[in-house]
Design an enzyme around this catalytic site. Structure first.
Site, PDB file in Angstrom:
ATOM      1  N   ASP A  36      69.318  25.920  83.264  1.00  0.00           N
ATOM      2  CA  ASP A  36      70.347  25.354  82.398  1.00  0.00           C
ATOM      3  C   ASP A  36      70.517  26.175  81.140  1.00  0.00           C
ATOM      4  OD1 ASP A  36      68.192  24.430  80.884  1.00  0.00           O
ATOM      5  OD2 ASP A  36      68.133  22.570  82.041  1.00  0.00           O
ATOM      6  N   LYS A  58      75.775  23.082  80.917  1.00  0.00           N
ATOM      7  CA  LYS A  58      77.170  22.825  80.592  1.00  0.00           C
ATOM      8  C   LYS A  58      78.027  23.879  81.282  1.00  0.00           C
ATOM      9  CE  LYS A  58      77.817  21.191  76.348  1.00  0.00           C
ATOM     10  NZ  LYS A  58      77.957  21.348  74.884  1.00  0.00           N
ATOM     11  N   MET A 173      66.901  18.841  68.651  1.00  0.00           N
ATOM     12  CA  MET A 173      68.173  18.155  68.949  1.00  0.00           C
ATOM     13  C   MET A 173      68.678  17.370  67.739  1.00  0.00           C
ATOM     14  SD  MET A 173      67.177  16.697  72.734  1.00  0.00           S
ATOM     15  CE  MET A 173      65.616  15.980  72.241  1.00  0.00           C
TER      16      MET A 173
END
Ligand code: SAH
Length: 509
Positions: A36, A58, A173
């Site tokens: 990813d 994504k 994050m």
């Protein structure tokens, strides 16, 4: 049906060398790589030929494979008998959802291994010059998700304890929520003056760092429009950065540099770039192979059958040595067939290649264009002697021409051919298209023509336009001339035809 196996691998924080040996070996072994966004795609170069890659991050259309779908994908692949390498950014168990992936594999009784990785929570700060602990400042740290607020009214994070109970705080994050995070820290008692830093794309060539305090950092992040992926570091250790920002201070920091040389010759340049803090991307557009032209093979074999007749064997390159010996052995001979000959090698590397084969030779200076080579040879040769020069198909004529002028009998044979290679080209093309290559190096005219042709074969219609977006460095005037003739703008030419000088040219900017 053979049972597959899944390796859940920590791919490290970005620097493509920050992966464990075990992780790299699992990539090399896998039939399918599932990766990813945070795992550096440069790790895919360790894949075995023909392995399949599946991107689950994504996608351009913004679709994201849901975690449940990824879990199922791993199961399906393994049930097809595949060896799967599941690459996850950093360490798979640090906010990596490896537990969920492993759980489903366990339920299906599919063999799996979890290979830890270097987490961004520790590696990214230290690449920004911030050790996560320090005797003088802190003896504890916490890694916290910055993802679960502000929407959640309830929070798993005990802010009251966290704000004052832990030395260094690292939020992953957290960029989108940085206002809420810093505000809560202050509200729960952390001093607003506490140093804080945000590091984006840590350990990558794109690493960017902002430093402030708990009070100021959120505003700084917004002003700089700093986007994820980034980590937030809060604590006194941030002060160390002033002294220790080693990674960003290295002279080639931030520059990903394309090396187009043949793989056998590239290491000096690659090591030089890495030593100076840049990242080398190898796309060897030239590959050597045994001669394919029947006339060339015939001429080589003919020369080999007459080896006892030569007074001199003159080797001009490491490849010349390698391929000459390969054919020598293939045709059932060995070094005794030229025991009477004197041997000379152009350049120390060529001399080394002969030395490991048990031949100590006369080493000549490497500079082809310069008189040095011929000067060194002159006292040793006599008119009438016979010289054999096994070289590549692109070797220049200077040496044989001069020896002939001196009255020697010269035989040149093609021991190897240079051919165009596109191997590893997709990676280079992707990086070029993404403007992620800041410099391209050319070490010979054929690297120029081959790179352009290789990019064309990989589907790039106007490679010269693509290359116009990066800085081009050439090892010498001949190479630069070829580049300009091909429509490229040469940024700088090395002053001498050496790798060292080429590196200096790059450092100049
Ligand atoms: N398992 C990963 C973390 C996954 S959560 C690890 O151990 O590193 C994803 C978050 O990690 C990102 O939002 C960001 O906060 C952080 N992150 C991962 N790689 C990063 C990098 N190279 N630079 C800065 N932050 C990074």
């Amino acid at each position: 049906m053979p049972r597959g196996k899944v390796y859940l691998i920590g791919a490290g924080p970005g620097d493509p060398k920050l992966i464990t040996i075990k992780g790299k070996e699992a990539i090399e072994r896998a039939d399918t790589i599932v990766y990813d966004r945070l795992a550096n795609p440069r790790l895919l170069r360790h894949m075995k030929p023909g392995a399949e890659r599946i991107f689950v991050g994504k996608l351009p259309d913004k679709h994201i494979l849901k975690q449940g779908e990824i879990n199922q994908l791993l199961v399906d692949l393994a049930l097809q008998g595949k060896v799967v390498a599941r690459l996850k950014g950093g360490d798979p168990s640090v906010f990596g959802r490896v537990g969920e992936e492993a759980e489903l594999l366990a339920e299906h009784e599919i063999p799996y291994e979890i290979i830890p990785g270097i987490t961004s929570a520790i590696a990214v700060p230290v690449y920004a010059g911030i050790p996560i602990t320090h005797r003088d400042y802190t003896s504890s740290f916490a890694v916290v998700t910055g993802h679960e607020y502000p929407n959640k009214t309830y929070s798993n994070v005990h802010w009251d304890h966290l704000a004052v109970g832990v030395g260094t705080l690292v939020f992953l994050m957290g960029v989108a929520n940085i206002e809420a995070i810093t505000e809560r820290l202050i509200r729960h008692g952390r001093s607003p003056e506490t140093p804080a830093a945000v590091v984006r794309m840590g350990t990558w060539m794109e690493q960017t760092t902002l430093v402030g305090t708990v009070e100021t950092i959120a505003k700084q992040v917004r002003e700089a429009d700093l986007q994820s992926p980034a980590i937030i570091i809060v604590g006194e250790v941030v002060r160390m950065r002033e002294k220790l920002a080693w990674f960003e201070k290295r002279p080639l920091f931030g520059r990903r540099i394309l090396v187009t040389r043949a793989r056998e010759q590239a290491s000096e340049l690659v090591l030089g770039i890495e030593e100076l803090g840049g990242e080398a991307v190898e796309f060897p557009v030239i590959r050597c192979q045994t001669p394919t032209q029947p006339e060339a093979v015939h001429a080589l074999d003919e020369a080999l059958s007459r080896l006892p007749e030569y007074d001199w064997l003159l080797f001009t390159s490491v490849n010349g040595v390698e391929y000459f010996f390969r054919r020598l052995i293939e045709t059932g001979r060995d070094i005794r067939s030229f025991h009477q000959a004197q041997i000379a090698a152009v350049g120390p590397k060529t001399a080394d290649a002969l030395r490991i084969r048990g031949l100590t030779t006369m080493a000549l200076p490497a500079e082809f264009q310069q008189e040095g080579l011929l000067d060194a040879l002159a006292p040793h040769v006599r008119p009438g002697q016979r010289v054999l020069i096994p070289a590549g198909d692109l070797a220049r004529d200077v040496l044989p021409t001069r020896l002939r002028e001196w009255g020697l009998g010269v035989t040149t044979v093609v021991a190897y051919e240079n051919v165009l290679s596109t191997e590893n080209g997709e990676e280079a093309l992707d990086l070029l298209r993404g403007d992620a290559i800041q410099a391209v190096t050319f070490t010979s005219s054929s690297t120029v023509t081959n790179l352009l042709e290789a990019l064309r074969r990989l589907g790039e219609e106007r490679p010269e336009l693509l290359l116009a977006r990066t800085a081009i460095y050439c090892i010498g005037p001949l190479t630069a001339k070829t580049a300009e003739a091909a429509g490229l703008k040469v940024h700088r030419v090395a002053e001498q035809a050496t790798v060292q000088s080429l590196l200096e040219a790059i450092l100049h900017d």
